[in-house]
Design a protein around this motif. Sequence first.
Motif, PDB file in Angstrom:
ATOM      1  N   UNK A 181      66.077  41.595  60.956  1.00 31.57           N
ATOM      2  CA  UNK A 181      64.788  41.483  60.255  1.00 31.57           C
ATOM      3  C   UNK A 181      64.903  40.963  58.832  1.00 31.57           C
ATOM      4  N   UNK A 182      66.010  41.187  58.175  1.00 30.53           N
ATOM      5  CA  UNK A 182      66.149  40.739  56.793  1.00 30.53           C
ATOM      6  C   UNK A 182      66.468  39.254  56.683  1.00 30.53           C
ATOM      7  N   UNK A 183      66.690  38.586  57.803  1.00 34.01           N
ATOM      8  CA  UNK A 183      66.989  37.148  57.734  1.00 34.01           C
ATOM      9  C   UNK A 183      66.024  36.375  58.625  1.00 34.01           C
ATOM     10  N   UNK A 184      65.191  35.582  58.018  1.00 33.08           N
ATOM     11  CA  UNK A 184      64.351  34.672  58.775  1.00 33.08           C
ATOM     12  C   UNK A 184      63.064  35.246  59.324  1.00 33.08           C
ATOM     13  N   UNK A 185      62.515  36.308  58.727  1.00 34.07           N
ATOM     14  CA  UNK A 185      61.228  36.808  59.182  1.00 34.07           C
ATOM     15  C   UNK A 185      60.143  35.785  58.857  1.00 34.07           C
ATOM     16  N   UNK A 186      59.201  35.638  59.768  1.00 34.38           N
ATOM     17  CA  UNK A 186      58.125  34.657  59.618  1.00 34.38           C
ATOM     18  C   UNK A 186      56.786  35.376  59.627  1.00 34.38           C
ATOM     19  N   UNK A 187      55.909  35.026  58.701  1.00 36.04           N
ATOM     20  CA  UNK A 187      54.584  35.653  58.603  1.00 36.04           C
ATOM     21  C   UNK A 187      53.721  35.240  59.782  1.00 36.04           C
ATOM     22  N   UNK A 188      53.165  36.203  60.527  1.00 30.58           N
ATOM     23  CA  UNK A 188      52.266  35.846  61.625  1.00 30.58           C
ATOM     24  C   UNK A 188      50.911  35.347  61.131  1.00 30.58           C
ATOM     25  N   UNK A 189      50.593  35.572  59.855  1.00 25.39           N
ATOM     26  CA  UNK A 189      49.317  35.130  59.300  1.00 25.39           C
ATOM     27  C   UNK A 189      49.298  33.668  58.913  1.00 25.39           C
ATOM     28  N   UNK A 215      69.023  52.142  69.143  1.00 26.80           N
ATOM     29  CA  UNK A 215      68.098  52.831  68.253  1.00 26.80           C
ATOM     30  C   UNK A 215      66.844  51.977  68.128  1.00 26.80           C
ATOM     31  N   UNK A 216      65.734  52.629  67.906  1.00 28.52           N
ATOM     32  CA  UNK A 216      64.466  51.922  67.698  1.00 28.52           C
ATOM     33  C   UNK A 216      64.132  51.991  66.217  1.00 28.52           C
ATOM     34  N   UNK A 217      63.768  50.833  65.661  1.00 25.15           N
ATOM     35  CA  UNK A 217      63.443  50.766  64.243  1.00 25.15           C
ATOM     36  C   UNK A 217      62.146  50.000  64.048  1.00 25.15           C
ATOM     37  N   UNK A 218      61.351  50.464  63.113  1.00 26.84           N
ATOM     38  CA  UNK A 218      60.116  49.782  62.728  1.00 26.84           C
ATOM     39  C   UNK A 218      60.298  49.279  61.307  1.00 26.84           C
ATOM     40  N   UNK A 247      61.678  46.964  66.495  1.00 27.89           N
ATOM     41  CA  UNK A 247      62.930  46.375  66.964  1.00 27.89           C
ATOM     42  C   UNK A 247      63.725  47.422  67.720  1.00 27.89           C
ATOM     43  N   UNK A 248      64.552  46.956  68.644  1.00 26.59           N
ATOM     44  CA  UNK A 248      65.564  47.783  69.278  1.00 26.59           C
ATOM     45  C   UNK A 248      66.897  47.253  68.778  1.00 26.59           C
ATOM     46  N   UNK A 299      62.035  51.754  55.552  1.00 23.68           N
ATOM     47  CA  UNK A 299      61.426  52.370  56.749  1.00 23.68           C
ATOM     48  C   UNK A 299      60.498  53.503  56.321  1.00 23.68           C
ATOM     49  N   UNK A 300      59.310  53.562  56.922  1.00 26.07           N
ATOM     50  CA  UNK A 300      58.336  54.604  56.631  1.00 26.07           C
ATOM     51  C   UNK A 300      57.488  54.340  55.401  1.00 26.07           C
ATOM     52  N   UNK A 301      57.685  53.230  54.730  1.00 27.35           N
ATOM     53  CA  UNK A 301      56.951  52.933  53.497  1.00 27.35           C
ATOM     54  C   UNK A 301      55.453  52.821  53.754  1.00 27.35           C
ATOM     55  N   UNK A 302      55.067  52.108  54.814  1.00 29.11           N
ATOM     56  CA  UNK A 302      53.640  51.923  55.090  1.00 29.11           C
ATOM     57  C   UNK A 302      52.975  53.216  55.540  1.00 29.11           C
ATOM     58  N   UNK A 303      53.726  54.123  56.152  1.00 26.81           N
ATOM     59  CA  UNK A 303      53.148  55.412  56.533  1.00 26.81           C
ATOM     60  C   UNK A 303      52.799  56.219  55.279  1.00 26.81           C
TER      61      UNK A 303
END
Length: 140
Positions: free
Chosen positions: A52-60, A7-10, A26-27, A71-75
Motif C-alpha cells: 500500500x505504501x508504494x503506488x496507491x492510486x486515488x479512486x476519485x 493477516x488482514x489489514x485496512x 488488504x490480505x 491503522x485505525x486513524x479514520x476510526x
Amino acid sequence: MPDGFETRETWPFECLRCLYVWEEDFVLRHLSDNHGNTVEIWLSSGVPVPPPWSGACCPGCGAYHVTSFPAGYLARHPELVPGPEPDPAPLFVPGTEPSRVPAERTPLPGRLLIALGVPLAIFIGYELYANVVAAAHPHR
C-alpha cells in the motif's frame, strides 16, 4: 513446503490532489520456505498488488500523489470520512410552479464550428466582394 500465515489489514488513504479519503482492505500473506527465506505477498480482492505504501492510486481522480494514515486513524477521526453523496434536487416537481430551467449549452464541437466558421465566412465574403469590385473596376 512453504509455511506461513495471513493477516488482514485496512489502510486509510488521502489523495493530496483532490483530498479524497478512503480505506482499502488488504490480505498480507507471510510465507517462508524450507531454507528460511521469507516473503510477504499483498492481496487486494484476491489479486496480488504492490504494498500500500508504494503506488496507491486515488479512486476519485486517478492521481498517484497519495498519503496513508496509521491503522485505525479514520476510526478515531470520522469527520475525515466523506458521507454519502446527496441526491440532486429535481428540476421540476409536479404540482408546483415550474422554475426557470437553465438552457443547455451547445456541445463543444458545435460551438467550435461556429467560432471558426463565422470569421472564416466573413473573410471569404470580403475576399469575394473585393475581387468582384476589382474585376468590375479595373485599374487604368
